[in-house]
Design a protein around this motif. Structure first.
Motif, PDB file in Angstrom:
ATOM      1  N   ALA A 132       1.026  -1.252   0.018  1.00  0.00           N
ATOM      2  CA  ALA A 132       0.081   0.047   0.001  1.00  0.00           C
ATOM      3  C   ALA A 132       1.082   1.199  -0.073  1.00  0.00           C
ATOM      4  O   ALA A 132       0.638   2.294  -0.693  1.00  0.00           O
ATOM      5  N   GLU A 133       2.001   1.220   0.794  1.00  0.00           N
ATOM      6  CA  GLU A 133       2.830   2.232   0.699  1.00  0.00           C
ATOM      7  C   GLU A 133       3.524   2.566  -0.505  1.00  0.00           C
ATOM      8  O   GLU A 133       3.588   3.608  -1.062  1.00  0.00           O
ATOM      9  N   LEU A 134       3.879   1.571  -1.159  1.00  0.00           N
ATOM     10  CA  LEU A 134       4.580   1.754  -2.558  1.00  0.00           C
ATOM     11  C   LEU A 134       3.339   2.335  -3.436  1.00  0.00           C
ATOM     12  O   LEU A 134       3.936   3.106  -4.323  1.00  0.00           O
ATOM     13  N   ASP A 135       2.253   1.463  -3.298  1.00  0.00           N
ATOM     14  CA  ASP A 135       1.337   2.065  -4.422  1.00  0.00           C
ATOM     15  C   ASP A 135       1.020   3.635  -4.054  1.00  0.00           C
ATOM     16  O   ASP A 135       0.872   4.220  -5.294  1.00  0.00           O
ATOM     17  N   GLN A 136       0.860   3.872  -3.071  1.00  0.00           N
ATOM     18  CA  GLN A 136       0.472   5.403  -2.716  1.00  0.00           C
ATOM     19  C   GLN A 136       1.763   6.138  -3.403  1.00  0.00           C
ATOM     20  O   GLN A 136       1.689   7.427  -3.753  1.00  0.00           O
ATOM     21  N   TYR A 137       2.898   5.840  -3.205  1.00  0.00           N
ATOM     22  CA  TYR A 137       4.150   6.555  -3.422  1.00  0.00           C
ATOM     23  C   TYR A 137       4.203   6.653  -5.050  1.00  0.00           C
ATOM     24  O   TYR A 137       4.271   7.794  -5.454  1.00  0.00           O
ATOM     25  N   LEU A 138       3.594   5.490  -5.778  1.00  0.00           N
ATOM     26  CA  LEU A 138       3.808   5.619  -7.056  1.00  0.00           C
ATOM     27  C   LEU A 138       2.781   6.398  -7.616  1.00  0.00           C
ATOM     28  O   LEU A 138       2.795   7.138  -8.722  1.00  0.00           O
ATOM     29  N   LYS A 139       1.431   6.635  -7.294  1.00  0.00           N
ATOM     30  CA  LYS A 139       0.333   7.197  -7.405  1.00  0.00           C
ATOM     31  C   LYS A 139       0.937   8.636  -7.539  1.00  0.00           C
ATOM     32  O   LYS A 139       0.353   9.611  -8.293  1.00  0.00           O
ATOM     33  N   ASP A 140       1.332   9.087  -6.255  1.00  0.00           N
ATOM     34  CA  ASP A 140       1.760  10.541  -5.892  1.00  0.00           C
ATOM     35  C   ASP A 140       3.056  10.937  -6.755  1.00  0.00           C
ATOM     36  O   ASP A 140       3.259  12.146  -6.815  1.00  0.00           O
ATOM     37  N   ASN A 141       3.900   9.949  -7.238  1.00  0.00           N
ATOM     38  CA  ASN A 141       5.041  10.357  -8.054  1.00  0.00           C
ATOM     39  C   ASN A 141       4.926   9.510  -9.281  1.00  0.00           C
ATOM     40  O   ASN A 141       6.199   8.732  -9.360  1.00  0.00           O
ATOM     41  N   PRO A 142       4.369   9.905 -10.088  1.00  0.00           N
ATOM     42  CA  PRO A 142       4.494   9.126 -11.645  1.00  0.00           C
ATOM     43  C   PRO A 142       5.540   8.815 -12.163  1.00  0.00           C
ATOM     44  O   PRO A 142       5.982   8.167 -13.004  1.00  0.00           O
ATOM     45  N   ASP A 143       6.349  10.081 -12.241  1.00  0.00           N
ATOM     46  CA  ASP A 143       7.604  10.210 -12.985  1.00  0.00           C
ATOM     47  C   ASP A 143       8.469   9.055 -12.507  1.00  0.00           C
ATOM     48  O   ASP A 143       9.484   8.698 -12.867  1.00  0.00           O
ATOM     49  N   ALA A 144       8.669   9.028 -10.825  1.00  0.00           N
ATOM     50  CA  ALA A 144       9.577   8.207 -10.576  1.00  0.00           C
ATOM     51  C   ALA A 144       9.149   6.747 -10.802  1.00  0.00           C
ATOM     52  O   ALA A 144      10.412   5.964 -10.972  1.00  0.00           O
ATOM     53  N   ALA A 145       8.083   6.364 -11.112  1.00  0.00           N
ATOM     54  CA  ALA A 145       7.865   5.056 -11.664  1.00  0.00           C
ATOM     55  C   ALA A 145       8.438   4.853 -13.037  1.00  0.00           C
ATOM     56  O   ALA A 145       8.946   3.904 -13.323  1.00  0.00           O
ATOM     57  N   ASN A 146       8.184   5.788 -13.875  1.00  0.00           N
ATOM     58  CA  ASN A 146       8.726   5.673 -15.314  1.00  0.00           C
ATOM     59  C   ASN A 146      10.485   5.870 -15.089  1.00  0.00           C
ATOM     60  O   ASN A 146      10.901   5.037 -15.743  1.00  0.00           O
ATOM     61  N   GLN A 147      10.723   6.590 -14.248  1.00  0.00           N
ATOM     62  CA  GLN A 147      12.474   6.765 -14.303  1.00  0.00           C
ATOM     63  C   GLN A 147      12.927   5.124 -13.547  1.00  0.00           C
ATOM     64  O   GLN A 147      14.168   4.804 -14.299  1.00  0.00           O
ATOM     65  N   ALA A 148      12.209   4.652 -12.704  1.00  0.00           N
ATOM     66  CA  ALA A 148      12.553   3.489 -12.193  1.00  0.00           C
ATOM     67  C   ALA A 148      12.576   2.427 -13.117  1.00  0.00           C
ATOM     68  O   ALA A 148      13.359   1.419 -13.408  1.00  0.00           O
ATOM     69  N   ALA A 149      11.426   2.266 -13.981  1.00  0.00           N
ATOM     70  CA  ALA A 149      11.306   1.228 -15.035  1.00  0.00           C
ATOM     71  C   ALA A 149      12.484   1.389 -16.046  1.00  0.00           C
ATOM     72  O   ALA A 149      12.530   0.409 -16.846  1.00  0.00           O
ATOM     73  N   SER A 150      12.597   2.346 -16.441  1.00  0.00           N
ATOM     74  CA  SER A 150      13.797   2.744 -17.624  1.00  0.00           C
ATOM     75  C   SER A 150      14.894   2.632 -17.198  1.00  0.00           C
ATOM     76  O   SER A 150      15.931   2.961 -17.972  1.00  0.00           O
TER      77      SER A 150
END
Length: 128
Positions: free
Chosen positions: A89-107
């Motif tokens: 749940a914490e990770l999901d919320q963080y990724l929701k609040d920081n969508p650019d971080a998700a893209n950066q991590a994935a790439s």
């Protein structure tokens, strides 16, 4: 080997991982999502001490990074005081609040190495 040193890495590692889920080690698979990278530790029932021992054995570069950055290590330890569902749940919320971080991590070119190291740690942590 380089280690992801941004706050997002600390959150990802902390959330699952492991540092820290922070934490990087080889060639990438650019299609990996942040949740996929840390899923094995997000779902783990290992204690922090077990994860830390497994990190030192299976992912020494990551363990060294955490040892040299006690703030990240403390965050990871705090995450393992949570249930797997709470970590997710914490990770999901963080990724929701920081969508650019998700893209950066994935790439990130180190994503595949992170995923492999986290999987090894998760697979072996109950042995410690």
């Amino acid at each position: 080997m380089n280690v992801i040193r941004t706050r997002r890495a600390g959150v990802l590692l902390g959330a699952g991982a492991a540092a820290v889920v922070a934490l990087a080690l080889a060639p990438a698979t650019a299609s990996a999502s942040p949740a996929d990278l840390v899923a094995p530790l997000l779902e783990s029932t290992c204690t922090f001490d077990q994860v830390d021992a497994a990190l030192h054995d299976k992912a020494p570069a990551l363990a060294s990074f955490l040892d040299q950055n006690p703030g990240y290590k403390d965050e990871l330890k705090a995450k393992f005081a949570l249930s797997p569902a709470e970590r997710q749940a914490e990770l999901d919320q963080y990724l929701k609040d920081n969508p650019d971080a998700a893209n950066q991590a994935a790439s990130d070119p180190r994503a595949g190495g992170i995923a492999a190291a986290i999987q090894q740690v998760a697979d072996s942590c109950h042995n410690y």
